[in-house]
Design an enzyme around this catalytic site. Structure first.
Site, PDB file in Angstrom:
ATOM      1  N   SER A  30       0.841  -1.196   0.000  1.00 42.19           N
ATOM      2  CA  SER A  30       0.000   0.000   0.000  1.00 42.19           C
ATOM      3  C   SER A  30       0.875   1.245   0.000  1.00 42.19           C
ATOM      4  O   SER A  30       2.103   1.172   0.141  1.00 42.19           O
ATOM      5  CB  SER A  30      -0.923   0.019   1.229  1.00 42.19           C
ATOM      6  OG  SER A  30      -0.156   0.133   2.421  1.00 42.19           O
ATOM      7  N   GLY A  31       0.228   2.400  -0.144  1.00 43.30           N
ATOM      8  CA  GLY A  31       0.885   3.678   0.029  1.00 43.30           C
ATOM      9  C   GLY A  31       2.127   3.891  -0.799  1.00 43.30           C
ATOM     10  O   GLY A  31       2.163   3.594  -2.007  1.00 43.30           O
ATOM     11  N   ASP A  73       7.418 -10.946   6.610  1.00 40.89           N
ATOM     12  CA  ASP A  73       7.492 -10.035   7.757  1.00 40.89           C
ATOM     13  C   ASP A  73       8.970  -9.690   7.933  1.00 40.89           C
ATOM     14  O   ASP A  73       9.775 -10.537   8.338  1.00 40.89           O
ATOM     15  CB  ASP A  73       6.952 -10.716   9.006  1.00 40.89           C
ATOM     16  CG  ASP A  73       6.945  -9.802  10.228  1.00 40.89           C
ATOM     17  OD1 ASP A  73       7.688  -8.789  10.230  1.00 40.89           O
ATOM     18  OD2 ASP A  73       6.217 -10.107  11.191  1.00 40.89           O
ATOM     19  N   VAL A  74       9.344  -8.463   7.595  1.00 40.59           N
ATOM     20  CA  VAL A  74      10.763  -8.105   7.567  1.00 40.59           C
ATOM     21  C   VAL A  74      11.407  -8.087   8.946  1.00 40.59           C
ATOM     22  O   VAL A  74      12.626  -7.984   9.060  1.00 40.59           O
ATOM     23  CB  VAL A  74      10.997  -6.748   6.873  1.00 40.59           C
ATOM     24  CG1 VAL A  74      10.614  -6.822   5.407  1.00 40.59           C
ATOM     25  CG2 VAL A  74      10.255  -5.622   7.595  1.00 40.59           C
ATOM     26  N   TYR A 167      10.248   6.740  16.580  1.00 36.24           N
ATOM     27  CA  TYR A 167      10.233   6.938  15.129  1.00 36.24           C
ATOM     28  C   TYR A 167      11.397   7.816  14.685  1.00 36.24           C
ATOM     29  O   TYR A 167      12.141   7.455  13.766  1.00 36.24           O
ATOM     30  CB  TYR A 167       8.905   7.556  14.702  1.00 36.24           C
ATOM     31  CG  TYR A 167       8.781   7.744  13.207  1.00 36.24           C
ATOM     32  CD1 TYR A 167       8.474   6.662  12.388  1.00 36.24           C
ATOM     33  CD2 TYR A 167       8.955   8.990  12.620  1.00 36.24           C
ATOM     34  CE1 TYR A 167       8.350   6.827  11.011  1.00 36.24           C
ATOM     35  CE2 TYR A 167       8.833   9.163  11.252  1.00 36.24           C
ATOM     36  CZ  TYR A 167       8.529   8.076  10.451  1.00 36.24           C
ATOM     37  OH  TYR A 167       8.410   8.248   9.087  1.00 36.24           O
ATOM     38  N   LYS A 171      14.560   6.606  12.371  1.00 38.26           N
ATOM     39  CA  LYS A 171      14.797   7.199  11.055  1.00 38.26           C
ATOM     40  C   LYS A 171      16.132   7.942  11.010  1.00 38.26           C
ATOM     41  O   LYS A 171      16.807   7.961   9.972  1.00 38.26           O
ATOM     42  CB  LYS A 171      13.645   8.127  10.675  1.00 38.26           C
ATOM     43  CG  LYS A 171      12.333   7.394  10.419  1.00 38.26           C
ATOM     44  CD  LYS A 171      12.450   6.384   9.288  1.00 38.26           C
ATOM     45  CE  LYS A 171      11.113   5.732   8.958  1.00 38.26           C
ATOM     46  NZ  LYS A 171      11.204   4.790   7.822  1.00 38.26           N
TER      47      LYS A 171
END
Length: 262
Positions: A30-31, A73-74, A167, A171
């Protein structure tokens, strides 16, 4: 006075073609990930789509001729190993890896359980390293390859009033991991770069973008005064994935409407 060039000028657009390349895209159900897969396919690549949702992957694959769907599933080591081995068995090589899978969670730092922090870092950073390592081994063996990590503007600046320590930490880690892998592998034919999207519509951002207050918050902080549209990431992706950026490694490109400029 003449100006010498190293090679004749041909069709500049051909630099962005990916014909015959094998591209693996994570989070492709998605996305942004679905868009990335379709753009790479349109540029001529054979795309491997992976994410946890098999049904959604198959829907995206309909728009990617010659693609391969491999649910994964990473965050699971056995899934990552199976994914890479399946790609190599099917296509014989991996030329492009787009590490796009990730998640986010908004919670104040003083309220975030360390276990939740660790789980998000596992998804957003550890899995990026582990999959880059597996794919990188193949790329190093063949003497060529490119990895594009999807980071975030919040790997470059703090999110502040939208609290998400795990997050932004993950990142930020992706960005320095990008630089480190680029530095280690540059002489062996493998390039590693990152894209830092600003606010684009996805499952992770829907809660903000679907409310008037959320859109106002974003627009006030973005110099261009709006969210991005998915097609506005196409250029950065194709640039970093293709030989158009053959002398570029270890960089992060913000695509953010000017967000990190102010």
């Amino acid at each position: 006075m003449s100006t010498a060039t190293s090679t004749p000028v041909g069709d500049p657009a051909a630099l962005f073609r990916l014909d015959g390349q094998i591209a693996l895209v994570t989070g492709a159900s998605s996305g942004l990930g679905a868009r990335f897969a379709q753009v790479l396919a349109a540029a001529g690549a054979r795309v491997v789509l992976t994410a946890r949702r098999d049904g959604r992957l198959k829907e995206v694959a309909e728009h990617c001729p010659g693609s391969l769907v491999v649910p994964c599933d990473v965050t699971l080591a056995e899934d990552r190993a199976r994914l890479v081995s399946t790609v190599v068995e099917h296509f014989g090589r991996i030329d492009i890896l787009v590490n796009n899978a990730g998640s986010s969670r908004v919670v104040r730092a003083e309220k975030e359980p360390p276990a939740d922090f660790a789980s998000l870092v596992d998804i957003n950073l550890t899995s990026v390293f582990a999959l880059s390592q597996l794919a990188g081994e193949r790329m190093l063996a063949q003497g060529s390859g490119t990895i594009v990590n999807i980071a975030s503007i919040y790997g470059m600046v703090a999110s502040g009033t939208l609290p998400q320590a795990a997050y932004v930490a993950s990142k930020g880690g992706v960005l320095n991991l990008t630089r480190e892998l680029a530095a280690q592998w540059a002489r062996r034919g493998v390039r590693v770069n990152a894209i830092c999207p600003g606010w684009f519509r996805s499952e992770l951002t829907a809660e903000m973008l679907d409310t008037e207050s959320g859109r106002k918050w974003i627009n006030q902080r973005t110099p261009m005064g709006r969210e991005g549209t998915l097609d506005e990431l196409d250029g950065a992706l194709l640039y970093l994935a293709s030989r158009a950026s053959s002398y570029v490694t270890g960089i992060a490109i913000p695509v953010d409407g000017g967000y990190v400029a102010v």
